[in-house]
Scaffold this motif. Structure first.
Motif, PDB file in Angstrom:
ATOM      1  N   ASP A  83     -12.333  -4.317  -1.836  1.00  0.00           N
ATOM      2  CA  ASP A  83     -12.094  -3.058  -1.122  1.00  0.00           C
ATOM      3  C   ASP A  83     -10.607  -2.722  -1.178  1.00  0.00           C
ATOM      4  OD1 ASP A  83     -12.504  -0.813   0.378  1.00  0.00           O
ATOM      5  OD2 ASP A  83     -12.760  -1.858   2.289  1.00  0.00           O
ATOM      6  N   LYS A  84     -10.190  -2.194  -2.317  1.00  0.00           N
ATOM      7  CA  LYS A  84      -8.766  -2.013  -2.582  1.00  0.00           C
ATOM      8  C   LYS A  84      -8.121  -0.968  -1.671  1.00  0.00           C
ATOM      9  CE  LYS A  84      -9.361  -3.365  -7.406  1.00  0.00           C
ATOM     10  NZ  LYS A  84      -9.214  -2.976  -8.833  1.00  0.00           N
ATOM     11  N   LYS A 107     -21.432  -2.197   1.408  1.00  0.00           N
ATOM     12  CA  LYS A 107     -20.038  -1.864   1.700  1.00  0.00           C
ATOM     13  C   LYS A 107     -19.837  -1.576   3.175  1.00  0.00           C
ATOM     14  CE  LYS A 107     -17.686   0.716  -1.164  1.00  0.00           C
ATOM     15  NZ  LYS A 107     -17.178   1.901  -1.917  1.00  0.00           N
ATOM     16  N   LEU A 160     -13.166  -9.088   0.926  1.00  0.00           N
ATOM     17  CA  LEU A 160     -12.835  -7.671   1.076  1.00  0.00           C
ATOM     18  C   LEU A 160     -11.494  -7.355   0.425  1.00  0.00           C
ATOM     19  CD1 LEU A 160     -13.996  -7.069   4.758  1.00  0.00           C
ATOM     20  CD2 LEU A 160     -14.943  -5.993   2.711  1.00  0.00           C
ATOM     21  N   ARG A 178     -17.591  -3.841   5.785  1.00  0.00           N
ATOM     22  CA  ARG A 178     -16.462  -3.212   6.467  1.00  0.00           C
ATOM     23  C   ARG A 178     -16.602  -3.313   7.987  1.00  0.00           C
ATOM     24  NH1 ARG A 178     -15.382   2.373   2.993  1.00  0.00           N
ATOM     25  NH2 ARG A 178     -14.027   1.431   1.395  1.00  0.00           N
ATOM     26  N   TRP A 197      -7.295  -5.838   5.509  1.00  0.00           N
ATOM     27  CA  TRP A 197      -7.952  -7.113   5.207  1.00  0.00           C
ATOM     28  C   TRP A 197      -6.922  -8.224   5.013  1.00  0.00           C
ATOM     29  CZ3 TRP A 197     -11.542  -5.102   7.350  1.00  0.00           C
ATOM     30  CH2 TRP A 197     -12.265  -4.005   6.909  1.00  0.00           C
ATOM     31  N   ASN A 236      -8.397  -0.561   1.463  1.00  0.00           N
ATOM     32  CA  ASN A 236      -8.083  -1.044   2.813  1.00  0.00           C
ATOM     33  C   ASN A 236      -7.454  -2.435   2.775  1.00  0.00           C
ATOM     34  OD1 ASN A 236      -9.430   1.118   4.573  1.00  0.00           O
ATOM     35  ND2 ASN A 236     -11.094   0.541   3.199  1.00  0.00           N
ATOM     36  N   ARG A 237      -6.748  -2.734   1.704  1.00  0.00           N
ATOM     37  CA  ARG A 237      -6.219  -4.080   1.535  1.00  0.00           C
ATOM     38  C   ARG A 237      -5.224  -4.466   2.611  1.00  0.00           C
ATOM     39  NH1 ARG A 237      -5.427  -5.113  -5.004  1.00  0.00           N
ATOM     40  NH2 ARG A 237      -7.548  -5.899  -5.332  1.00  0.00           N
TER      41      ARG A 237
END
Length: 424
Positions: free
Chosen positions: A185-186, A119, A181, A123, A192, A188-189
């Motif tokens: 990675d919900k 992760k 991502l 990121r 992304w 920080n949508r």
């Protein structure tokens, strides 16, 4: 913030800055030339602190480093072979210098994998590529004399790099990272999604057909993964559909290849690349086992590259093929090691993609490498973010393999302990 947490934060920031430098964005334009991308003394000395940082930091994680080395023998052997090639190189000094550079670039990739979780690594890469995407957009939009091409491919964006294909290739691979991502990675949508929008836009502005194809491949991999999550029947049906489409595509390529390459704006020579490959294969046959030395083939004006320039009537800078570039440098021994490592990582990612979402990213990374290696030199590049990413992903797959072995051993031990008769 506690001292150790502050130190850890500083380490991650240093990793991110190092990755930005490995992208060679802007640095190459300022301190190097297309003919000499390695640049002068400044660029060479710039990498020394990064090498030292990675080498020292990895000592604190020597167990993970040892596990990576043990489980990535072909990759380690390939990097060591690059250094050893000074003994048979047509330019020993260049092979030694660049061989050390590729060895430490590979070690830095190992370090990234050992110090960051999946992760964290994804990121950090995402943040790096958002910065690069913004920088490239500013270069093309605000400074068209710098960020767009003028002599050839007029109007195509090249951003912070020398050539449009570099911008397109980098951002096509970045678009796959952002799409992945966005899926996993919900929290920080928004970031992304912004990165995905910029990367797609820059790929289109680069007008690179291969990059557009690569971007579509990355999105297709993620779409297939999401579709196959709907159940076993859908998964089996999708797999059969992929097999059928692959077979149909092969049939069309065999019967009417001109029509296929015309769809992507190419011809059967892949814009002259097959002419280059034909000459290179003849030169490879002269030194088939160990090649001409790492980084030495395209060096001197009177060296082996001169025969390529003479035959093609232009100053070809690279082999425009990933495997051929490795074979030129390190012979079929080096090319074989590269293929072995690639296939091993492709298997490790494909065999675990149903149980580990990060394996989907690894599989997509390998698939994109395979696509771009057909027409570009993307393997075994010193001081290059593309190679650092490949190595870091390969190293992460190695650590995952070690962890699976440990988990199975622990499970067997628990089962054995549970079956023992209790002491009375």
């Amino acid at each position: 913030m506690p001292f150790l947490a502050r130190l850890r934060w500083l380490e991650v920031v240093c990793v991110g800055i190092s990755l930005l430098l490995f992208s060679e964005a802007l640095l190459g334009r300022v301190f190097a030339t297309p003919e000499n991308p390695e640049g002068g003394a400044f660029l060479r000395f710039l990498w020394l602190p990064i090498y030292g940082f990675g080498a020292v930091a990895i000592l604190a994680r020597w167990r993970d480093f040892a596990a990576i080395v043990i489980r990535s023998p072909a990759l380690v052997a390939l990097s060591c072979l690059a250094v050893a090639s000074m003994f048979w190189s047509v330019d020993p000094g260049t092979s030694l210098r660049r061989g050390i550079a590729i060895l430490f670039t590979t070690v830095f990739g190992f370090y990234v994998a050992s110090t960051l979780t999946w992760k964290q690594m994804l990121r950090v890469l995402g943040i790096v590529w958002i910065i690069l995407a913004v920088g490239n957009f500013i270069a093309g939009a605000a400074f068209p004399g710098f960020g767009r091409m003028h002599e050839i491919h007029v109007g195509a964006w090249n951003g912070l790099w020398f050539e449009k294909n570099a911008l397109g290739g980098y951002l096509a691979r970045a678009s796959f990272l952002f799409a992945f991502l966005l899926m996993v990675d919900k929290g920080n949508r928004r970031w992304w999604g912004f990165g995905l929008f910029l990367s797609v836009l820059l790929v289109l502005l680069s007008t690179s057909k291969t990059s557009l194809l690569g971007m579509m491949l990355g999105f297709g991999i993620i779409f297939c993964y999401l579709w196959m999550q709907r159940g076993r029947i859908v998964t089996i049906s999708t797999l059969w559909l992929i097999v059928g489409l692959t077979g149909a595509g092969y049939l069309v390529l065999t019967v009417a290849p001109e029509a296929v390459v015309a769809l992507i704006g190419r011809d059967l020579s892949l814009t002259g690349r097959t002419d280059i490959w034909e000459v290179l294969l003849q030169l490879i046959s002269e030194r088939p086992l160990l090649g001409y030395g790492y980084g030495a083939f395209w060096g001197e004006q009177n060296g082996p590259a001169y025969q390529v320039w003479l035959a093609t009537e232009w100053l070809v800078p690279t082999a425009h093929n990933g495997i051929l570039e490795v074979v030129l440098a390190l012979g079929w021994i080096g090319g074989g090691l590269m293929i072995i490592d690639f296939l091993m990582n492709l298997y490790r990612s494909a065999s675990t993609v149903s149980s580990r979402p990060t394996s989907l990213f690894a599989f997509g990374t390998m698939a994109l490498f395979a696509l771009f290696s057909v027409s570009e030199s993307v393997f075994l590049l010193q001081n290059n973010l593309t190679w650092v990413t490949y190595v870091a992903v390969a190293a992460k797959l190695s650590l995952d393999a070690r962890n699976r072995v440990r988990a199975r051993a622990e499970q067997k031990e628990r089962t054995r302990t549970a079956r023992r008769p209790a002491m009375v």
